[in-house]
Scaffold this motif. Structure first.
Motif, PDB file in Angstrom:
ATOM      1  N   VAL A   1       0.770  -1.173  -0.072  1.00  0.00           N
ATOM      2  CA  VAL A   1       0.086  -0.020  -0.031  1.00  0.00           C
ATOM      3  C   VAL A   1       0.865   1.295  -0.204  1.00  0.00           C
ATOM      4  O   VAL A   1       1.624   1.307   0.837  1.00  0.00           O
ATOM      5  CB  VAL A   1      -0.838   0.084   1.261  1.00  0.00           C
ATOM      6  N   VAL A   2       0.867   2.079  -1.094  1.00  0.00           N
ATOM      7  CA  VAL A   2       1.832   3.090  -1.272  1.00  0.00           C
ATOM      8  C   VAL A   2       1.489   4.113  -0.074  1.00  0.00           C
ATOM      9  O   VAL A   2       0.397   4.809   0.096  1.00  0.00           O
ATOM     10  CB  VAL A   2       1.654   3.744  -2.705  1.00  0.00           C
TER      11      VAL A   2
ATOM     12  N   THR B   1      -2.577   8.439   0.761  1.00  0.00           N
ATOM     13  CA  THR B   1      -3.346   8.599   2.034  1.00  0.00           C
ATOM     14  C   THR B   1      -4.785   8.086   1.986  1.00  0.00           C
ATOM     15  O   THR B   1      -5.208   7.882   3.222  1.00  0.00           O
ATOM     16  CB  THR B   1      -2.992   9.893   2.469  1.00  0.00           C
ATOM     17  N   ARG B   2      -5.382   8.183   1.048  1.00  0.00           N
ATOM     18  CA  ARG B   2      -6.678   7.794   1.054  1.00  0.00           C
ATOM     19  C   ARG B   2      -6.970   6.217   1.039  1.00  0.00           C
ATOM     20  O   ARG B   2      -7.979   5.822   1.835  1.00  0.00           O
ATOM     21  CB  ARG B   2      -7.386   8.172  -0.513  1.00  0.00           C
ATOM     22  N   ALA B   3      -6.195   5.605   0.560  1.00  0.00           N
ATOM     23  CA  ALA B   3      -5.960   4.299   0.600  1.00  0.00           C
ATOM     24  C   ALA B   3      -5.704   3.791   1.902  1.00  0.00           C
ATOM     25  O   ALA B   3      -6.370   2.853   2.600  1.00  0.00           O
ATOM     26  CB  ALA B   3      -5.368   3.520  -0.257  1.00  0.00           C
ATOM     27  N   VAL B   4      -4.906   4.399   2.420  1.00  0.00           N
ATOM     28  CA  VAL B   4      -4.255   4.220   3.916  1.00  0.00           C
ATOM     29  C   VAL B   4      -5.275   4.336   5.013  1.00  0.00           C
ATOM     30  O   VAL B   4      -5.587   3.517   5.825  1.00  0.00           O
ATOM     31  CB  VAL B   4      -2.933   4.832   4.279  1.00  0.00           C
ATOM     32  N   ALA B   5      -6.072   5.652   4.679  1.00  0.00           N
ATOM     33  CA  ALA B   5      -6.893   5.711   5.695  1.00  0.00           C
ATOM     34  C   ALA B   5      -8.233   4.822   5.638  1.00  0.00           C
ATOM     35  O   ALA B   5      -8.868   4.530   6.480  1.00  0.00           O
ATOM     36  CB  ALA B   5      -7.827   7.211   5.310  1.00  0.00           C
ATOM     37  N   LEU B   6      -8.621   4.315   4.265  1.00  0.00           N
ATOM     38  CA  LEU B   6      -9.575   3.680   4.061  1.00  0.00           C
ATOM     39  C   LEU B   6      -9.511   2.177   4.631  1.00  0.00           C
ATOM     40  O   LEU B   6     -10.285   1.656   5.773  1.00  0.00           O
ATOM     41  CB  LEU B   6      -9.884   3.271   2.552  1.00  0.00           C
ATOM     42  N   TRP B   7      -8.230   1.648   4.659  1.00  0.00           N
ATOM     43  CA  TRP B   7      -7.935   0.446   5.107  1.00  0.00           C
ATOM     44  C   TRP B   7      -7.732   0.353   6.411  1.00  0.00           C
ATOM     45  O   TRP B   7      -8.000  -0.760   7.267  1.00  0.00           O
ATOM     46  CB  TRP B   7      -6.544  -0.352   4.396  1.00  0.00           C
ATOM     47  N   THR B   8      -6.978   1.299   7.200  1.00  0.00           N
ATOM     48  CA  THR B   8      -7.233   1.496   8.706  1.00  0.00           C
ATOM     49  C   THR B   8      -8.751   1.573   9.080  1.00  0.00           C
ATOM     50  O   THR B   8      -8.849   0.939  10.150  1.00  0.00           O
ATOM     51  CB  THR B   8      -6.395   2.791   8.862  1.00  0.00           C
ATOM     52  N   GLY B   9      -9.455   2.360   8.417  1.00  0.00           N
ATOM     53  CA  GLY B   9     -10.772   2.472   8.905  1.00  0.00           C
ATOM     54  C   GLY B   9     -11.465   1.032   8.747  1.00  0.00           C
ATOM     55  O   GLY B   9     -12.660   0.927   9.422  1.00  0.00           O
TER      56      GLY B   9
ATOM     57  N   PHE C   1       8.703   1.822  -3.586  1.00  0.00           N
ATOM     58  CA  PHE C   1       7.920   2.174  -4.693  1.00  0.00           C
ATOM     59  C   PHE C   1       8.337   3.588  -5.545  1.00  0.00           C
ATOM     60  O   PHE C   1       8.805   4.470  -4.759  1.00  0.00           O
ATOM     61  CB  PHE C   1       6.400   2.464  -3.964  1.00  0.00           C
ATOM     62  N   ARG C   2       8.720   3.418  -6.651  1.00  0.00           N
ATOM     63  CA  ARG C   2       9.086   4.401  -7.447  1.00  0.00           C
ATOM     64  C   ARG C   2       7.704   5.488  -7.948  1.00  0.00           C
ATOM     65  O   ARG C   2       7.200   5.004  -8.771  1.00  0.00           O
ATOM     66  CB  ARG C   2       9.658   4.136  -8.746  1.00  0.00           C
ATOM     67  N   HIS C   3       7.651   6.313  -7.092  1.00  0.00           N
ATOM     68  CA  HIS C   3       6.490   7.187  -7.402  1.00  0.00           C
ATOM     69  C   HIS C   3       6.873   8.053  -8.593  1.00  0.00           C
ATOM     70  O   HIS C   3       7.991   8.690  -8.424  1.00  0.00           O
ATOM     71  CB  HIS C   3       6.064   7.916  -6.011  1.00  0.00           C
ATOM     72  N   PRO C   4       6.065   8.601  -9.442  1.00  0.00           N
ATOM     73  CA  PRO C   4       6.497   9.251 -10.523  1.00  0.00           C
ATOM     74  C   PRO C   4       6.798  10.747 -10.419  1.00  0.00           C
ATOM     75  O   PRO C   4       7.470  11.421 -11.077  1.00  0.00           O
ATOM     76  CB  PRO C   4       5.384   9.087 -11.699  1.00  0.00           C
ATOM     77  N   THR C   5       6.309  11.315  -9.164  1.00  0.00           N
ATOM     78  CA  THR C   5       6.529  12.719  -8.781  1.00  0.00           C
ATOM     79  C   THR C   5       7.562  12.789  -7.327  1.00  0.00           C
ATOM     80  O   THR C   5       8.250  13.681  -7.371  1.00  0.00           O
ATOM     81  CB  THR C   5       5.419  13.491  -8.655  1.00  0.00           C
TER      82      THR C   5
ATOM     83  N   GLY D   1       9.402  10.202  -6.145  1.00  0.00           N
ATOM     84  CA  GLY D   1      10.729   9.378  -6.266  1.00  0.00           C
ATOM     85  C   GLY D   1      10.203   8.035  -5.300  1.00  0.00           C
ATOM     86  O   GLY D   1       9.364   7.624  -5.078  1.00  0.00           O
ATOM     87  N   PRO D   2      11.264   7.565  -4.682  1.00  0.00           N
ATOM     88  CA  PRO D   2      11.132   6.464  -4.029  1.00  0.00           C
ATOM     89  C   PRO D   2      10.242   6.752  -2.838  1.00  0.00           C
ATOM     90  O   PRO D   2      10.949   7.618  -1.780  1.00  0.00           O
ATOM     91  CB  PRO D   2      12.549   5.947  -3.615  1.00  0.00           C
ATOM     92  N   VAL D   3       9.372   6.223  -2.560  1.00  0.00           N
ATOM     93  CA  VAL D   3       8.507   6.294  -1.398  1.00  0.00           C
ATOM     94  C   VAL D   3       8.140   4.767  -0.623  1.00  0.00           C
ATOM     95  O   VAL D   3       8.386   3.606  -1.130  1.00  0.00           O
ATOM     96  CB  VAL D   3       7.103   6.865  -1.515  1.00  0.00           C
ATOM     97  N   ASP D   4       7.783   5.068   0.570  1.00  0.00           N
ATOM     98  CA  ASP D   4       7.804   3.592   1.280  1.00  0.00           C
ATOM     99  C   ASP D   4       6.329   3.040   0.898  1.00  0.00           C
ATOM    100  O   ASP D   4       5.315   3.834   0.520  1.00  0.00           O
ATOM    101  CB  ASP D   4       7.524   4.103   2.818  1.00  0.00           C
ATOM    102  N   ALA D   5       6.161   1.848   1.350  1.00  0.00           N
ATOM    103  CA  ALA D   5       5.224   1.002   0.930  1.00  0.00           C
ATOM    104  C   ALA D   5       4.782   0.365   2.457  1.00  0.00           C
ATOM    105  O   ALA D   5       5.624  -0.112   2.983  1.00  0.00           O
ATOM    106  CB  ALA D   5       5.236   0.022  -0.240  1.00  0.00           C
ATOM    107  N   LEU D   6       3.469   0.200   2.498  1.00  0.00           N
ATOM    108  CA  LEU D   6       2.771  -0.344   3.839  1.00  0.00           C
ATOM    109  C   LEU D   6       2.563  -1.727   3.579  1.00  0.00           C
ATOM    110  O   LEU D   6       1.787  -2.124   2.689  1.00  0.00           O
ATOM    111  CB  LEU D   6       1.832   0.453   4.465  1.00  0.00           C
ATOM    112  N   VAL D   7       2.971  -2.917   4.348  1.00  0.00           N
ATOM    113  CA  VAL D   7       2.221  -4.123   4.563  1.00  0.00           C
ATOM    114  C   VAL D   7       1.110  -3.859   5.563  1.00  0.00           C
ATOM    115  O   VAL D   7       1.318  -3.669   6.637  1.00  0.00           O
ATOM    116  CB  VAL D   7       3.394  -5.043   4.928  1.00  0.00           C
TER     117      VAL D   7
END
Length: 163
Positions: free
Chosen positions: A120-121, A125-133, A146-150, A152-158
């Motif tokens: 989960v990228v 933040t919408r996805a993280v909030a959804l799944w947490t909820g 995760f290679r984000h296009p704007t 750069g490298p960002v964290d992903a959550l399990v």
């Protein structure tokens, strides 16, 4: 959404699902899938034989789609994994939430006992909030995978939850 229904996808849904997937793939901000996939490649992946594909509809309009599969084979096949996509103009209307809840019930019905999302990228933040909820909890953070296009490298959550 009060009129939302969710049902198994059919080949008749391919055009609508592609219309949802294409902008998400091209943006490259949420899925760890090739941004340049064409329709045939994306739909072959989405409808892989091991995937249980569903669509969310408002009347006869497809507003979202998801698939479920076993997260792993063999000793890990009791854990489900899913991927979800919502039509851009339907975001914020409860479609993803409804698909998430439906997928948990569907996964239980298929004999899965847990749900795990491997990537989960963190900037989604919408996805993280959804799944947490919906009761998912972060059980790991993968730095810069995760290679984000704007950004750069960002964290992903399990993320994980018992069904």
């Amino acid at each position: 959404m009060t009129d939302l229904t969710i049902r198994p996808a059919t080949p008749d849904d391919h055009d609508a699902i592609w219309a949802i997937l294409e902008p998400i793939l091209r943006a490259g901000e949420a899925f760890a899938l090739p941004r340049d996939w064409d329709r045939a490649q994306a739909l072959a992946y989405w409808f892989a034989p091991a995937h249980h594909v569903h669509v969310a509809l408002d009347g006869d309009r497809v507003l979202g789609a998801y698939y479920l599969r076993a997260n792993q084979l063999g000793a890990g096949d009791h854990v489900a994994n899913g991927t979800y996509a919502t039509k851009a103009e339907a975001q914020g209307r409860g479609v993803a939430r409804a698909m998430g809840l439906h997928s948990f019930e569907t996964a239980r019905g298929l004999g899965f006992t847990m749900m795990q999302f491997n990537l989960v990228v963190a900037t989604n933040t919408r996805a993280v909030a959804l799944w947490t909820g919906l009761g998912m909890r972060e059980v790991g953070r993968l730095p810069g995978v995760f290679r984000h296009p704007t950004h750069g490298p960002v964290d992903a959550l399990v993320m994980h939850r018992t069904l």
